[in-house]
Structures are given as structure tokens and as C-alpha cells.
Design a protein around this motif. Structure first.
Motif, mmCIF file in Angstrom:
data_model
loop_
_atom_site.group_PDB
_atom_site.id
_atom_site.type_symbol
_atom_site.label_atom_id
_atom_site.label_comp_id
_atom_site.label_asym_id
_atom_site.label_seq_id
_atom_site.Cartn_x
_atom_site.Cartn_y
_atom_site.Cartn_z
ATOM 1 N N PRO A 1 0.809 -1.228 0.000
ATOM 2 C CA PRO A 1 0.000 0.000 0.000
ATOM 3 C C PRO A 1 0.838 1.271 0.000
ATOM 4 O O PRO A 1 0.585 2.202 -0.774
ATOM 5 C CB PRO A 1 -0.831 -0.126 1.289
ATOM 6 C CG PRO A 1 -0.881 -1.593 1.569
ATOM 7 C CD PRO A 1 0.435 -2.114 1.120
ATOM 8 N N LEU B 1 2.258 9.163 -6.148
ATOM 9 C CA LEU B 1 2.485 10.575 -5.800
ATOM 10 C C LEU B 1 3.653 11.145 -6.592
ATOM 11 O O LEU B 1 3.563 12.244 -7.162
ATOM 12 C CB LEU B 1 2.744 10.650 -4.298
ATOM 13 C CG LEU B 1 2.935 11.991 -3.604
ATOM 14 C CD1 LEU B 1 2.504 11.863 -2.155
ATOM 15 C CD2 LEU B 1 4.391 12.412 -3.657
ATOM 16 N N MET C 1 -7.631 5.511 -4.649
ATOM 17 C CA MET C 1 -6.925 6.262 -5.686
ATOM 18 C C MET C 1 -7.876 7.124 -6.503
ATOM 19 O O MET C 1 -7.487 8.209 -6.962
ATOM 20 C CB MET C 1 -6.149 5.309 -6.589
ATOM 21 C CG MET C 1 -4.885 4.776 -5.960
ATOM 22 S SD MET C 1 -3.702 4.183 -7.182
ATOM 23 C CE MET C 1 -2.176 4.302 -6.256
ATOM 24 N N GLY D 1 -8.133 9.985 -4.220
ATOM 25 C CA GLY D 1 -6.887 10.669 -3.883
ATOM 26 C C GLY D 1 -6.151 11.299 -5.047
ATOM 27 O O GLY D 1 -5.583 12.391 -4.902
ATOM 28 N N THR D 2 -6.162 10.650 -6.219
ATOM 29 C CA THR D 2 -5.412 11.213 -7.334
ATOM 30 C C THR D 2 -5.965 12.559 -7.821
ATOM 31 O O THR D 2 -5.173 13.418 -8.237
ATOM 32 C CB THR D 2 -5.325 10.215 -8.500
ATOM 33 O OG1 THR D 2 -6.632 9.684 -8.807
ATOM 34 C CG2 THR D 2 -4.385 9.068 -8.149
ATOM 35 N N LEU E 1 -8.071 -0.151 -2.773
ATOM 36 C CA LEU E 1 -6.976 0.555 -3.438
ATOM 37 C C LEU E 1 -7.497 1.410 -4.582
ATOM 38 O O LEU E 1 -7.153 2.596 -4.693
ATOM 39 C CB LEU E 1 -5.952 -0.456 -3.961
ATOM 40 C CG LEU E 1 -4.828 0.116 -4.829
ATOM 41 C CD1 LEU E 1 -3.921 1.023 -4.013
ATOM 42 C CD2 LEU E 1 -4.011 -1.014 -5.470
ATOM 43 N N GLY F 1 -4.768 7.351 2.072
ATOM 44 C CA GLY F 1 -4.873 6.371 1.000
ATOM 45 C C GLY F 1 -4.233 5.045 1.368
ATOM 46 O O GLY F 1 -4.834 3.972 1.182
ATOM 47 N N ALA F 2 -3.008 5.104 1.896
ATOM 48 C CA ALA F 2 -2.335 3.868 2.305
ATOM 49 C C ALA F 2 -3.040 3.234 3.500
ATOM 50 O O ALA F 2 -3.175 2.002 3.571
ATOM 51 C CB ALA F 2 -0.876 4.163 2.640
ATOM 52 N N LEU G 1 -1.578 10.793 1.017
ATOM 53 C CA LEU G 1 -0.743 9.601 1.107
ATOM 54 C C LEU G 1 -1.091 8.784 2.346
ATOM 55 O O LEU G 1 -1.266 7.562 2.277
ATOM 56 C CB LEU G 1 0.729 10.018 1.133
ATOM 57 C CG LEU G 1 1.755 8.948 1.485
ATOM 58 C CD1 LEU G 1 1.780 7.867 0.431
ATOM 59 C CD2 LEU G 1 3.138 9.578 1.644
ATOM 60 N N TRP H 1 1.233 4.035 -3.233
ATOM 61 C CA TRP H 1 0.834 5.427 -3.053
ATOM 62 C C TRP H 1 2.004 6.387 -3.211
ATOM 63 O O TRP H 1 1.861 7.447 -3.827
ATOM 64 C CB TRP H 1 0.162 5.606 -1.693
ATOM 65 C CG TRP H 1 -1.311 5.472 -1.806
ATOM 66 C CD1 TRP H 1 -2.067 4.366 -1.567
ATOM 67 C CD2 TRP H 1 -2.226 6.480 -2.235
ATOM 68 N NE1 TRP H 1 -3.383 4.608 -1.820
ATOM 69 C CE2 TRP H 1 -3.518 5.902 -2.227
ATOM 70 C CE3 TRP H 1 -2.088 7.808 -2.614
ATOM 71 C CZ2 TRP H 1 -4.657 6.626 -2.590
ATOM 72 C CZ3 TRP H 1 -3.217 8.529 -2.979
ATOM 73 C CH2 TRP H 1 -4.481 7.936 -2.967
ATOM 74 N N ALA I 1 -2.773 0.586 -11.211
ATOM 75 C CA ALA I 1 -2.500 0.179 -9.835
ATOM 76 C C ALA I 1 -2.839 -1.289 -9.546
ATOM 77 O O ALA I 1 -2.049 -1.976 -8.890
ATOM 78 C CB ALA I 1 -3.234 1.105 -8.869
#
Length: 225
Positions: free
Chosen positions: A56, A64, A138, A141-142, A134, A181-182, A178, A60, A117
């Protein structure tokens, strides 16, 4: 459709066409992501448990760093050919134009990372129960990475070594995405609920959507005046 909506769609379409013509930039982002993740089994060894434990965080962090590669091109081409001045003078609010350009940037650079991913998660022996989390993390988060990166790209317009400056500006701001997300993936793997972490990622996205385009638009306007 109202004129503002048509203008924003035109901006998105234009940026997507330019990105497709210059496909090397988009390909470079995904290629860096793939190669960087693929190096970890060689560095830490092929032990499945070790790879699954670090998967994970590795995915991430690499996503990033890959997102940083194309940020300096977000406004630079328009800045160099003078188009950014015309955009700033257009009747459409500049913050909305920045949001449209950022969305196009995410479609070209962020979405491919989300799609790549799961395959890389297999390479790192991530258990199957973490895949859905995941991808969901993402997807939330992305866009935050692109929105925050747009502020850094706007602030460094016209500066020498703009890419290095963008990294210094935005990397600290990437840390919450980060972490959450992880942590969401790790929670799913441990049998706990990933919902709190996903909600926090959603809250980051909800905050970034209005604030980052406004801040980036102010920086762009300052750069072209």
C-alpha cells in the motif's frame, strides 16, 4: 448548454487533444509508475509477506511521485505562447477554467495511474481483499494530487527549475492524501473498516475542489499581469 459550460468543455477537449498529440508526457507518468514499483521486489527481495506488507505505501508513494512529473506542463505551454493571457481575460471565471484544465490533466495522468494500480498490486502480492479499496482510494486521492499540484504549477510559472520548485511546494501538501490512501488499504487488509479513511479522502477532495482552483487562478492571474 450555457456559454460557460461550452467554454469549459472546449478547454477540456483542447487540453486532451494536446495531450494526445504529445503522448510522451502521459506515457512517461505511467511508465515511471510501473518501473519504479517493479524495482521494489528486486530491492527488498521476493518474499511474498514482505511485499504484501509494503505494497500500500509503495503504490501510493510511487503514484504521488509519478503525478509530479507532468505538473510543470499544466500551464507552461499556454504561458509560453501567450494563450494564458487570453484565457485570463475571457469572460468565463478563471477558477473554472483552471478546474477544467486540472480535470483534463487528471484524465491524462491520474486516471491511468488508477487503472495501472491493480496490475502493480499483483506484482507486489497485495491480497485480493485490498484491490477494491486501493482503486477507490486512488479514485478519491489522485484528483487531490492534481488539484493541489495545479496550485504549485501556477505559483512557479516563469520560474527557473519550475519542476523542482513544484515538488518542494506540493510534496508536504500531498502527505494527508498519502497517509489516508495507504491507511485505507491497510485497514481493508487487516479486516478493519476502510470507510473512515475513504471518508477523509473524500473530505480532502471536497475541500480541494473549490479552494485549489481559486488559489491557482489567483497565482495564474498574478503571473500574467
Amino acid at each position: 448548454m450555457n456559454p460557460a459550460g461550452a467554454a469549459l468543455l472546449a478547454v477540456i477537449g483542447r487540453d486532451l487533444r494536446l495531450a494526445l498529440r504529445q503522448g510522451a508526457d502521459a506515457a512517461m507518468v505511467v511508465l515511471f509508475f510501473v518501473v519504479a514499483v517493479a524495482l521494489f521486489p528486486f530491492g527488498v527481495g521476493p518474499e511474498a509477506n514482505v511485499l504484501a506488507r509494503i505494497a500500500p505505501g509503495v503504490l501510493w508513494v510511487m503514484a504521488l511521485l509519478a503525478a509530479l512529473l507532468s505538473l510543470d506542463r499544466l500551464f507552461l505551454a499556454d504561458y509560453e505562447d501567450g494563450a494564458l493571457e487570453l484565457i485570463a481575460l475571457a469572460p468565463v471565471p478563471l477558477a473554472l477554467v483552471v478546474l477544467a484544465k486540472t480535470f483534463a490533466h487528471w484524465l491524462v495522468s491520474g486516471l491511468p495511474l488508477v487503472l495501472a494500480a491493480p496490475a502493480l498490486a499483483l506484482l507486489l502480492n497485495l491480497p485480493a481483499e485490498g484491490f477494491a479499496t486501493l482503486v477507490g482510494a486512488m479514485l478519491l486521492g489522485t484528483p487531490v494530487l492534481s488539484l493541489v499540484g495545479a496550485v504549485g504549477a501556477a505559483l512557479t510559472l516563469g520560474a527557473r527549475r519550475g519542476g523542482v520548485l513544484i515538488a518542494l511546494l506540493v510534496l508536504p501538501l500531498y502527505i494527508p492524501a498519502l497517509i489516508f490512501g495507504a491507511a485505507a488499504v491497510e485497514a481493508a487488509l487487516s479486516g478493519a473498516s476502510a470507510r473512515p479513511h475513504l471518508l477523509l479522502l473524500g473530505a480532502l477532495l471536497a475541500a480541494a475542489l473549490p479552494l485549489c482552483p481559486w488559489a491557482a487562478a489567483a497565482a495564474v492571474r498574478q503571473s500574467v499581469e
